[in-house]
Design a protein around this motif. Structure first.
Motif, mmCIF file in Angstrom:
data_model
loop_
_atom_site.group_PDB
_atom_site.id
_atom_site.type_symbol
_atom_site.label_atom_id
_atom_site.label_comp_id
_atom_site.label_asym_id
_atom_site.label_seq_id
_atom_site.Cartn_x
_atom_site.Cartn_y
_atom_site.Cartn_z
ATOM 1 N N ALA A 30 47.884 31.449 46.239
ATOM 2 C CA ALA A 30 48.147 30.361 45.111
ATOM 3 C C ALA A 30 48.577 31.012 43.644
ATOM 4 N N ALA A 31 47.836 32.307 43.457
ATOM 5 C CA ALA A 31 47.837 32.769 42.248
ATOM 6 C C ALA A 31 49.345 33.717 42.405
ATOM 7 N N VAL A 32 49.677 34.130 43.452
ATOM 8 C CA VAL A 32 50.951 35.066 43.627
ATOM 9 C C VAL A 32 52.094 34.028 43.393
ATOM 10 N N ASP A 33 52.021 32.986 43.916
ATOM 11 C CA ASP A 33 53.359 32.012 43.880
ATOM 12 C C ASP A 33 53.336 31.638 42.404
ATOM 13 N N PHE A 35 52.377 33.325 39.665
ATOM 14 C CA PHE A 35 52.855 34.469 38.821
ATOM 15 C C PHE A 35 54.424 34.763 38.982
ATOM 16 N N PHE A 73 52.404 41.371 32.094
ATOM 17 C CA PHE A 73 52.195 40.072 32.733
ATOM 18 C C PHE A 73 51.710 40.071 33.909
ATOM 19 N N THR A 74 52.182 40.834 34.941
ATOM 20 C CA THR A 74 51.919 40.908 36.315
ATOM 21 C C THR A 74 51.080 42.133 36.956
ATOM 22 N N LEU A 94 47.653 41.482 38.189
ATOM 23 C CA LEU A 94 47.642 40.786 39.637
ATOM 24 C C LEU A 94 47.993 41.916 40.807
ATOM 25 N N LYS A 129 51.440 28.509 52.445
ATOM 26 C CA LYS A 129 52.245 29.342 51.321
ATOM 27 C C LYS A 129 53.287 30.097 52.214
ATOM 28 N N ASN A 132 56.020 31.518 51.254
ATOM 29 C CA ASN A 132 56.678 33.083 50.865
ATOM 30 C C ASN A 132 55.781 34.041 51.430
ATOM 31 N N GLN A 133 54.422 33.908 51.490
ATOM 32 C CA GLN A 133 53.612 34.919 52.037
ATOM 33 C C GLN A 133 53.404 34.937 53.602
#
Lengths: 133, 133, 133, 133, 133, 133
Positions: free
Chosen positions: A115-118, A120, C39-40, C43, C79, C81-82
């Motif tokens: 959820a955080a990756v999306d 970000f 910013f990233t 993460l 999710k 994308n992942q």
């Protein structure tokens, strides 16, 4: 708020329209409302009156705080289309880029890494478009 | 934070333990950790180090702000056991009863009415136990 | 793991970086880390240390098993994308195409048909790109 | 239904195929099934037999009713790819544009505003493609 | 509905209160509203006005239909406290026990087996209390 | 599996019943089925045939593997009633206590800390009842 103490309905509508203009510009306010069809008008009406006119104008939490809560909620709910518009609005409401980053790092623990990756990725993209990243 | 600039691991652990004590008292910190078995110890370790030692001690957002974000996230995720402990911790972190109410009213719009109804019921119950409702 | 028995932080980071390289190649490891901004970066740091350095290196479950669990979790969480990057990594970790199919058929019962349909579409697309479908 | 009273398996398959043809045309039925690979065939089989052959043919609720329930469920689950195909199928099953709008307005209260916003956008797009919006 | 054509706010409140009384009896309407505190009153107000006064009174879908949609949505969202009250209200709104069963069987396909199992258990318990199971 | 190559329906039912007996004992198999009413029988039928008869008997993944996937899925979906029965079944299927712990630690990263905390609490309770914790 008891029902009899609430502002007049038309005042709530006007107040909500103003919040939309402040946060999203004319494109996310008047233009969306004018483009509404019979199919989408009831949605636009709830967005203006209930979401922005009533809820965003409630006491105790300012717009900056509500922007941070909204980004956290949208991240937990996985609604990336709306993370997109609310990151832009958050900057407008005085949330700094660093604060957005910290909201997302906090989300990571509770809503999980994907959820955080999306969020970000979406946020970095918006910030880049705004010349902030 | 790059890896080489981070505090020592044992300092992060100690910092996280302190946050747990401040927010949840000994019962939600030392006592939980001492009661941990081989099965639950890795979880307790992540809670102390990663959740409270690292994330809650990150910059930009204070504990009060993080408490409000946490209540919003737990409401969207529907985790009532943890709404329960975090409402109590939020009061400890300086969030007022009115602010909790407004966080939940904001959640209602984004996470839906049933999510808000559940968190209102849990929160009202906790506040009553604390003599605040 | 008690705090004093854990590997040094820099060793966890190095171990996590290696897992990322093994599973995603340089593009999903060093290149992502080098491209990180202020910013990233936090993460990326959590992904390297906590996700891959600590969790994927924990005992009892090998990488193949963890890949299958990850695909199931990402399917339940929606999710895509992942799912995309983890199907590729799963093949790298020794999961067969048939095993991915069976993980998704198992997800169908528990997470519902639409969740499975989305992950089947993403997985079939990845497998096609890899020349496996 | 007890196991011994159920229709023959091949009859359920044929019935499911017919429902798929009626709701999605050949492109969403025979063509999808013919395009299936070893990887996707078990999914197609469950879609035909279990989803459309068994469940959509169960008693008490007609196809129109099931279409409205399906749109509500997909909105709550956030599955926009399938909202897309089921809005088209709903029209085919006799659901009016106004009824779709009202299903989504009802979803707004329970699943939250962002879930409704996404489904309104998808539905308006489909209806436009069908010449109905 | 454009803002200027909506019924007066006090009429919406009265209409919502009537829907609550019809569906949940005095215990789920007047008594809940009278028991509201400063903390819970804004929630009760949104339930009466926005949920039941506005949304449940919208056109095209009758109460029976909305009850079935609501049970489906609450099942997908996993909100068992509210499945409980809405199964009772659904019977009040003319939904038959067989129709509730079919709504849940339909949910099983889309929201997954565990979501359906939970709602079946809750519903069977409510129906038993009502002397219907 | 194409429709014409599938085992007879009554064989799938018998196979599913056997899996239920093996995993949950008579109380979670025959007794539940015998206690089924007109309301719950279609659910029990899908559990026996589709979930356990078809899906759990599919190739490539053994029961131990499917138990671990199921615990991960139920954790992501937040279905604690079913985490409870599937932890017990997992032990029956040869999953060790340490493996359950590692599945949950893996879930923590992807589904978030609160989801893992809930499943750890449920699992520890079940393991204690079984004399394993």
């Amino acid at each position: 708020m008891s029902a009899d103490k609430r502002p007049e309905d038309k005042d709530i509508y006007a107040a909500g329209l103003q919040v939309r203009r402040d946060m999203f510009g004319m494109a996310g306010a008047d233009e969306q409302i004018e483009a509404a069809t019979d199919f989408t008008r009831p949605l636009q009406d709830v967005v203006t009156r209930f979401c922005f006119g009533e809820t965003w104008n409630r006491p105790c939490l300012d717009r900056k705080m509500r922007s941070m809560l909204t980004i956290a909620l949208l991240t937990a709910l996985g609604k990336q289309n709306q993370v997109r518009v609310h990151v832009r609005a958050a900057i407008q409401n005085g949330v700094s880029k660093d604060e957005i980053r910290e909201v997302l790092m906090h989300c990571l623990v509770y809503a999980g890494l994907p959820a955080a990756v999306d969020s970000f990725a979406t946020s970095a993209d918006v910030l880049k478009q705004m010349g902030l990243e």
